[in-house]
Design a protein around this motif. Structure first.
Motif, PDB file in Angstrom:
ATOM      1  N   VAL A 189      12.718 -58.568 -19.512  1.00  0.00           N
ATOM      2  CA  VAL A 189      11.588 -58.307 -20.418  1.00  0.00           C
ATOM      3  C   VAL A 189      10.294 -58.755 -19.738  1.00  0.00           C
ATOM      4  O   VAL A 189      10.266 -59.780 -19.043  1.00  0.00           O
TER       5      VAL A 189
ATOM      6  N   THR B 238       5.197 -55.612 -25.105  1.00  0.00           N
ATOM      7  CA  THR B 238       6.428 -56.218 -24.616  1.00  0.00           C
ATOM      8  C   THR B 238       7.451 -55.124 -24.333  1.00  0.00           C
ATOM      9  O   THR B 238       7.800 -54.338 -25.218  1.00  0.00           O
TER      10      THR B 238
ATOM     11  N   VAL C 107      14.066 -58.671 -26.478  1.00  0.00           N
ATOM     12  CA  VAL C 107      12.651 -58.773 -26.867  1.00  0.00           C
ATOM     13  C   VAL C 107      12.473 -59.892 -27.893  1.00  0.00           C
ATOM     14  O   VAL C 107      11.509 -60.668 -27.822  1.00  0.00           O
TER      15      VAL C 107
END
Length: 380
Positions: A226, A233, A285
């Protein structure tokens, strides 16, 4: 993204952790891959000090004989080395590219130093780095986010009491790890009390705590990275590391073709159902945001093949190769991935709150020493 042609990077690597050699490889990759995009000053950490290594972008410079190096100083206004009459300025870094794995380079200590001297850096901050390094603490936080974690207990010795606690809480098999260690160092799987005691002793050789987890017997490892790209993001595609062990060993990661470094020993993108892909990426995430991570973070998962349940395993806040290879399916190359981390670090530094508060306490205390002493006594 910004024009990075004139961006100067202090590339920090090495350190005194057991993952020092892996850090050197990550740094050499970065030097070779980013030299066209950035002005790079590589800084090796050794015995608590910074050094400039001769031939820093060549792995051979670190093999066998001691590296030829000069002491360097990383300060708010630049990187210096000792000169004949006075210190010589090498570079004024705009940002620090953190390539240190494990130990004080990844647990928040280095990040705290960079915060103190006021230099932007590409990795997670102090708190997120500490959480990511501590497997027990991170599991507690991940569970609070509603993510699945395997049952575990933490022990500080290999006594009969510790063994009984682990086996009564978890049953067998049990996988035992040092709490704050990476690259699969010090990990072992136990199937009975004798093996469990030995595994705990092995883990405690690398740390003062060992984490014992319920070991899955039929599972698939899945990794997802990530980062923040242009303020959004972004999760990478998944990879599936391949292992003949009950877990991916250090040898398989770095010595048998270098799965985490050269792209061998893995399936990418992972061949998993859309449901699994979506859940893992969403969980990655959520974990990234939940611990307050920054830069590029690789988050590792376990898919239980018996019931399809997905467990978050750990977060690597400074992953090997900076996890750049995981974003190939996102259309991003090495420089693109690192560029996102640099851009985000610079943007965060620019927008950081710098409000000041004038307490006027010293003015009050300074009116008279007698009054100051009297007031101080009342306050205490």
């Amino acid at each position: 993204m910004e024009n990075r042609q004139k961006c100067a990077l202090a590339l920090i690597y090495g350190g005194d952790s057991t993952e020092r050699d892996i850090s050197v490889i990550t740094a050499v990759q970065a030097m070779k891959s980013l030299s066209r995009n950035y002005a790079i000053c590589p800084l090796l950490i050794e015995n608590g000090a910074f050094y400039i290594v001769s031939g820093a972008d060549n792995i051979k410079s670190y093999i066998g004989k001691k590296s030829k190096k000069k002491r360097a100083y990383l300060e708010r206004d630049g990187v210096y080395i000792d000169g004949f009459a006075r210190r010589k300025l090498l570079i004024r870094p705009d940002c620090c590219l953190v390539c240190t794995h494990g130990g004080n380079g990844e647990n928040g200590a280095l990040q705290g130093y960079l915060d103190v001297i006021g230099l932007p850096y590409t990795s997670a901050g102090v708190a997120a780095s500490a959480i990511g390094m501590d497997k027990a603490l991170s599991k507690t936080l991940f569970a609070s986010l509603g993510l699945n974690v395997t049952p575990y207990v933490t022990v500080r010795d290999a006594s009969e009491e510790s063994v009984r606690l682990a086996e009564s809480s978890l049953g067998y098999p049990v996988i035992v790890k040092p709490v704050a260690q990476g690259s699969s160092i010090g990990i072992a799987v136990a199937k009975d009390a004798l093996e469990l005691a030995a595994a705990i002793e092995t883990a405690l050789a690398f740390d003062d705590r060992a984490i014992c987890e319920k070991a899955l017997t039929d599972f698939t490892e899945l990794n997802c990275a990530v980062l923040v790209k242009d303020g959004v993001t972004l999760a990478s595609e998944l990879e599936q590391p391949l292992s003949w062990e009950q877990f991916l060993s250090f040898e398989e990661k770095y010595l048998d073709g270098g799965g985490k470094l050269s792209g061998g020993g893995r399936v990418y993108p992972a061949k998993v159902p859309p449901r699994v892909r979506s859940e893992v990426r969403d969980a990655a995430v959520a974990a990234y945001k939940g611990i307050g991570a920054k830069g590029v973070v690789r988050i590792d998962f376990l898919l239980d093949n018996t019931d399809g349940k997905i467990y978050i395993n750990e977060a690597n806040t400074v992953p090997g190769s900076l996890a750049t290879y995981l974003f190939a399916e996102n259309g991003m190359g090495y420089a693109d991935v690192v560029g996102c981390a640099v851009d985000d670090a610079l943007a965060r530094a620019k927008s950081a709150k710098k409000a000041k508060f004038d307490s006027k306490v010293l003015c009050v205390y300074g009116k008279s020493s007698a009054n100051a002493c009297k007031m101080h006594g009342k306050i205490l």
